[in-house]
Design an enzyme around this catalytic site. Structure first.
Site, short mmCIF file in Angstrom:
data_model
loop_
_atom_site.label_atom_id
_atom_site.label_comp_id
_atom_site.label_asym_id
_atom_site.label_seq_id
_atom_site.Cartn_x
_atom_site.Cartn_y
_atom_site.Cartn_z
N HIS A 37 0.83 -1.20 0.00
CA HIS A 37 0.00 0.00 0.00
C HIS A 37 0.87 1.26 0.00
O HIS A 37 0.56 2.24 -0.68
CB HIS A 37 -0.90 0.03 1.24
CG HIS A 37 -1.88 -1.11 1.33
ND1 HIS A 37 -1.78 -2.12 2.26
CD2 HIS A 37 -2.97 -1.40 0.57
CE1 HIS A 37 -2.78 -2.96 2.09
NE2 HIS A 37 -3.52 -2.56 1.09
N GLN A 61 -18.61 -5.84 -1.21
CA GLN A 61 -17.75 -6.60 -2.12
C GLN A 61 -17.38 -7.96 -1.56
O GLN A 61 -16.63 -8.72 -2.16
CB GLN A 61 -16.50 -5.81 -2.50
CG GLN A 61 -15.45 -5.68 -1.41
CD GLN A 61 -14.31 -4.79 -1.86
OE1 GLN A 61 -14.49 -3.61 -2.08
NE2 GLN A 61 -13.12 -5.37 -2.03
N GLY A 148 -2.97 -1.26 -7.39
CA GLY A 148 -1.88 -2.23 -7.50
C GLY A 148 -2.15 -3.27 -8.58
O GLY A 148 -3.30 -3.70 -8.77
N ASP A 151 -3.92 -6.84 -7.81
CA ASP A 151 -5.33 -7.11 -8.10
C ASP A 151 -5.59 -6.68 -9.54
O ASP A 151 -6.23 -5.66 -9.80
CB ASP A 151 -6.22 -6.35 -7.12
CG ASP A 151 -5.92 -6.75 -5.69
OD1 ASP A 151 -6.48 -7.75 -5.23
OD2 ASP A 151 -5.09 -6.08 -5.03
N SER A 186 0.08 -9.06 1.09
CA SER A 186 -1.39 -9.00 1.13
C SER A 186 -1.84 -8.97 2.59
O SER A 186 -1.22 -9.62 3.45
CB SER A 186 -1.98 -10.24 0.45
OG SER A 186 -3.35 -10.35 0.78
P1 AMP Z 1 -6.59 -3.72 -0.48
O1 AMP Z 1 -6.45 -2.90 0.75
O2 AMP Z 1 -6.04 -5.09 -0.35
O3 AMP Z 1 -7.97 -3.69 -1.05
O4 AMP Z 1 -5.65 -3.06 -1.57
C1 AMP Z 1 -5.67 -1.68 -1.82
C2 AMP Z 1 -4.79 -1.39 -2.99
O5 AMP Z 1 -3.47 -1.83 -2.69
C3 AMP Z 1 -5.22 -2.11 -4.27
O6 AMP Z 1 -5.03 -1.24 -5.38
C4 AMP Z 1 -4.27 -3.27 -4.32
O7 AMP Z 1 -4.04 -3.76 -5.63
C5 AMP Z 1 -3.02 -2.65 -3.75
N1 AMP Z 1 -2.11 -3.67 -3.25
C6 AMP Z 1 -2.38 -4.63 -2.33
N2 AMP Z 1 -1.30 -5.43 -2.16
C7 AMP Z 1 -0.35 -4.97 -2.99
C8 AMP Z 1 0.99 -5.37 -3.28
N3 AMP Z 1 1.56 -6.42 -2.70
N4 AMP Z 1 1.69 -4.66 -4.19
C9 AMP Z 1 1.12 -3.58 -4.81
N5 AMP Z 1 -0.13 -3.15 -4.58
C10 AMP Z 1 -0.85 -3.83 -3.68
#
Ligand code: AMP
Length: 279
Positions: A37, A61, A148, A151, A186
């Site tokens: 993030h 979601q 990111g 996803d 993650s």
């Molecule tokens: P999330 O909080 O998991 O919904 O992710 C929020 C944002 O962070 C989304 O755009 C994800 O694709 C991005 N993201 C999560 N994990 C990673 C990672 N390991 N590398 C790059 N972006 C990430």
């Protein structure tokens, strides 16, 4: 960094910034933040003069209520992490009333792109994602939004909806940030036991092996079958393993320069996803 909990307070800051001609960048997240993030926040360097990080665990979601309740949360630690970057102006962490007022009944549906990969085993998931992302774009009035590649299907869906709805925001993609053993960072990794965490490294390793074999000219079906089998041997339940074009997410062949390998696989009840380009 200001912690903002209401859309009214957010609107006041955004209006002030727009009057001053600032460029607003937003990083939408569900919290439980990690270095992945933070890379999205850093990607706005030189591109936005004001930065908003949003944290909202979006109930619509989650197709599985347990997954929603088990999703890790920790606003204080998240706020501390963001504060430390020195790059964030507003942490917008609304509660549900700020997002879904009583009677809320609209859904943003990006047809086609939601009917494959994660869309198959998570019905309704991407409608929930498209809806919250659209709402956050409207509430933050961001000029740039960062997503990111981890996803990747989500990134494609967001790009599509921005184009289709003429939303005045540009989308900035960021490559996946990985642990030393290549496991993609993650928030869900925290739910892995020690043994599962060790095994989880098989996921990126199997993708890398599969990609190397494809590049060496081996048969696509055979490579996918071997990779699927290797993951099962390592203890995963594999949901999908597919080669698709990163342009339109259609199934494709290794000769396609836009080919990307996509996987979803679970260890116990923790579902992990990953993807890697062939080139
Ligand atoms: P999330 O909080 O998991 O919904 O992710 C929020 C944002 O962070 C989304 O755009 C994800 O694709 C991005 N993201 C999560 N994990 C990673 C990672 N390991 N590398 C790059 N972006 C990430």
């Amino acid at each position: 960094m200001k912690l903002v909990r209401t859309r009214q307070e957010l609107a006041e800051s955004v209006t002030e910034w727009q009057r001053a001609g600032e460029t607003i960048g937003v990083v939408p997240t569900m919290g439980s933040l990690h270095a992945g993030h933070l890379a999205l926040v850093t990607a706005l360097d030189g591109k936005a003069t004001r930065r908003i990080v949003t944290i909202f665990v979006n109930p619509i979601q989650f197709n599985n209520p347990d997954d929603f309740h088990l999703y890790p949360r920790g606003l204080e630690a998240d706020a501390a992490l963001l504060e430390k970057t020195g790059r964030v102006d507003i942490l917008y962490a609304p509660d549900e009333t700020q997002i879904y007022a009583p009677g809320f009944s609209t859904r943003v549906i990006v047809s086609g792109l939601d009917a494959m990969l994660c869309g198959n085993d998570r019905p309704g998931h991407f409608n929930g994602v498209a809806t919250i992302v659209t709402k956050l774009f409207m509430q933050t009035r961001a000029d740039i939004a960062v997503f990111g590649e981890k996803d990747f299907q989500q990134l494609c869906i967001v790009r599509r909806l921005v184009q289709d709805l003429d939303l005045p925001v540009s989308i900035l993609p960021v490559p996946t940030v990985r642990e030393a053993d290549q496991l993609a960072l993650s928030s869900r990794n925290r739910r892995l036991s020690h043994t599962q965490r060790d095994r989880a490294a098989h996921l990126p390793a199997s993708l890398q092996t599969c990609i190397a074999e494809l590049k060496a000219g081996k048969n696509l079906e055979a490579c996918l079958k071997t990779c699927w089998h290797d993951l099962e041997e390592a203890g995963f339940t594999v949901h999908y393993l597919e080669l698709r074009s990163e342009k339109n997410l259609q199934l494709t062949q290794p000769s396609d320069p836009t080919a990307r390998l996509f996987v979803a696989a679970s260890l116990g009840d923790v579902r992990l996803i990953d993807n890697m380009p062939l080139c």
